[in-house]
Design a protein around this motif. Structure first.
Motif, PDB file in Angstrom:
ATOM      1  N   GLN A   6      14.814 -18.026  22.889  1.00  0.00           N
ATOM      2  CA  GLN A   6      14.044 -18.729  23.915  1.00  0.00           C
ATOM      3  C   GLN A   6      12.739 -17.993  24.202  1.00  0.00           C
ATOM      4  OE1 GLN A   6      16.848 -18.916  27.161  1.00  0.00           O
ATOM      5  NE2 GLN A   6      17.541 -20.968  26.620  1.00  0.00           N
TER       6      GLN A   6
ATOM      7  N   ILE B  34       8.638 -29.301  20.031  1.00  0.00           N
ATOM      8  CA  ILE B  34       9.690 -28.359  19.666  1.00  0.00           C
ATOM      9  C   ILE B  34      10.954 -29.169  19.428  1.00  0.00           C
ATOM     10  CG2 ILE B  34      11.091 -26.399  20.408  1.00  0.00           C
ATOM     11  CD1 ILE B  34       8.780 -25.484  22.116  1.00  0.00           C
ATOM     12  N   TRP B  35      11.524 -29.008  18.240  1.00  0.00           N
ATOM     13  CA  TRP B  35      12.760 -29.702  17.905  1.00  0.00           C
ATOM     14  C   TRP B  35      13.904 -28.696  17.889  1.00  0.00           C
ATOM     15  CZ3 TRP B  35       8.130 -30.666  15.473  1.00  0.00           C
ATOM     16  CH2 TRP B  35       7.639 -31.982  15.562  1.00  0.00           C
ATOM     17  N   TYR B  36      15.115 -29.190  18.135  1.00  0.00           N
ATOM     18  CA  TYR B  36      16.289 -28.334  18.136  1.00  0.00           C
ATOM     19  C   TYR B  36      17.305 -28.833  17.124  1.00  0.00           C
ATOM     20  CZ  TYR B  36      14.374 -26.302  22.352  1.00  0.00           C
ATOM     21  OH  TYR B  36      13.544 -25.666  23.241  1.00  0.00           O
ATOM     22  N   ARG B  37      17.840 -27.903  16.358  1.00  0.00           N
ATOM     23  CA  ARG B  37      18.838 -28.157  15.331  1.00  0.00           C
ATOM     24  C   ARG B  37      18.273 -28.969  14.166  1.00  0.00           C
ATOM     25  NH1 ARG B  37      23.945 -26.843  16.721  1.00  0.00           N
ATOM     26  NH2 ARG B  37      24.793 -28.200  15.118  1.00  0.00           N
TER      27      ARG B  37
ATOM     28  N   VAL C 271      20.719 -22.291  23.125  1.00  0.00           N
ATOM     29  CA  VAL C 271      19.785 -21.359  22.498  1.00  0.00           C
ATOM     30  C   VAL C 271      19.924 -19.977  23.134  1.00  0.00           C
ATOM     31  CG1 VAL C 271      17.374 -20.845  21.999  1.00  0.00           C
ATOM     32  CG2 VAL C 271      18.164 -23.200  21.979  1.00  0.00           C
TER      33      VAL C 271
ATOM     34  N   LEU D  70      10.734 -25.657  15.001  1.00  0.00           N
ATOM     35  CA  LEU D  70      12.114 -26.111  14.872  1.00  0.00           C
ATOM     36  C   LEU D  70      13.033 -24.949  15.208  1.00  0.00           C
ATOM     37  CD1 LEU D  70      14.357 -28.085  13.981  1.00  0.00           C
ATOM     38  CD2 LEU D  70      14.040 -27.232  11.659  1.00  0.00           C
ATOM     39  N   VAL D  71      13.828 -25.094  16.277  1.00  0.00           N
ATOM     40  CA  VAL D  71      14.815 -24.079  16.665  1.00  0.00           C
ATOM     41  C   VAL D  71      16.155 -24.517  16.093  1.00  0.00           C
ATOM     42  CG1 VAL D  71      15.866 -22.827  18.571  1.00  0.00           C
ATOM     43  CG2 VAL D  71      13.512 -23.658  18.785  1.00  0.00           C
ATOM     44  N   THR D  72      16.788 -23.637  15.347  1.00  0.00           N
ATOM     45  CA  THR D  72      17.985 -24.050  14.602  1.00  0.00           C
ATOM     46  C   THR D  72      19.247 -24.102  15.455  1.00  0.00           C
ATOM     47  OG1 THR D  72      18.458 -21.779  13.872  1.00  0.00           O
ATOM     48  CG2 THR D  72      17.033 -23.127  12.465  1.00  0.00           C
ATOM     49  N   GLN D  73      19.142 -23.730  16.717  1.00  0.00           N
ATOM     50  CA  GLN D  73      20.269 -23.843  17.632  1.00  0.00           C
ATOM     51  C   GLN D  73      20.083 -25.050  18.544  1.00  0.00           C
ATOM     52  OE1 GLN D  73      20.317 -20.077  19.659  1.00  0.00           O
ATOM     53  NE2 GLN D  73      21.184 -18.987  17.931  1.00  0.00           N
ATOM     54  N   GLY D  74      21.177 -25.550  19.097  1.00  0.00           N
ATOM     55  CA  GLY D  74      21.100 -26.664  20.033  1.00  0.00           C
ATOM     56  C   GLY D  74      20.377 -26.254  21.302  1.00  0.00           C
ATOM     57  N   GLN D  75      19.655 -27.184  21.919  1.00  0.00           N
ATOM     58  CA  GLN D  75      18.817 -26.866  23.068  1.00  0.00           C
ATOM     59  C   GLN D  75      19.620 -26.242  24.212  1.00  0.00           C
ATOM     60  OE1 GLN D  75      16.444 -30.136  24.401  1.00  0.00           O
ATOM     61  NE2 GLN D  75      15.204 -28.883  25.757  1.00  0.00           N
TER      62      GLN D  75
END
Length: 211
Positions: free
Chosen positions: A84, A104-107, A79, A71-76
């Motif tokens: 990245q 991989i999920w974003y936000r 990022v 999970l990436v806490t920034q928008g795709q």
């Protein structure tokens, strides 16, 4: 699925696929090509041949195949390049450990898309509020955060603020996550990756389990 399948989907040679998947520092002729290869590997839930062969051996009991998410806490679209590249190293380490990268999920807003029953563990990349992190811990239990600076005391955390430390940060994040999945440690652990030095701040007992 094999490297040949990935190459067919991405429209590149198997040799190029192998270089990209096994060496995060390898530079493709275009960023679009590398993105296509990584997306195809995720789509096919690629597991390295060695791990796949081990799963098929009848003479030994294969390890349980772990299904992990990032999970990436920034928008795709926004990022930072730092995160990245860090995600690419995490992907490589996941494959190296014979695990499957589910997605991989974003936000954090997209957490509703994640089926916790399909994940053994979750890696959180970037800063996440205490409230969000508490929700993640309650929902998924096995969570490790990877960030530049410490932002929580709720879940295991690996800190890295230089690109030179990406490989070590990814390694320790995966070791911590797999150790927690297997019940190897229970208290919150924080590690800081520095040039030629890993600083342990909490739970020294986990070192024997993940080393």
């Amino acid at each position: 699925m094999s490297i040949k399948h990935i190459a067919r989907i991405a429209g590149v040679s198997p040799a190029t696929v192998s270089r990209v998947l096994n060496n995060p520092n390898y530079h493709c002729s275009s960023e679009e090509m590398r993105t296509a290869i990584l997306q195809a590997a995720r789509q096919l839930h690629y597991v390295p041949n060695e791990a796949a062969r081990n799963l098929k051996k009848g003479t030994v009991t294969p390890p349980k195949l772990r299904c992990l998410g990032i999970l990436v806490t920034q928008g795709q679209e926004g990022v930072e390049p730092f995160f990245q590249e860090l995600v690419i190293f995490l992907e490589r380490e996941i494959r190296h450990r014979g695990c499957v990268l589910s997605q991989i999920w974003y936000r954090p807003e997209f957490l509703a898309e994640i089926d916790r029953n399909q994940l053994d563990g979750l890696l959180v990349v970037g800063t996440c509020s205490r409230r969000r992190m508490n929700a993640l811990r309650e929902q998924y239990r096995n969570v490790v955060a990877v960030n530049r600076n410490s932002a929580n005391d709720t879940v295991d955390e690996v800190l890295c603020d230089t690109e030179e430390g990406f490989a070590e940060a990814a390694r320790y994040a995966l070791l911590l996550l797999l150790d927690r999945i297997d019940g190897g440690h229970t208290s919150v652990t924080r590690m800081k990756v520095e040039p030629q030095l890993i600083c342990r701040e909490k739970d020294s007992a986990v070192e024997e389990n993940v080393g």
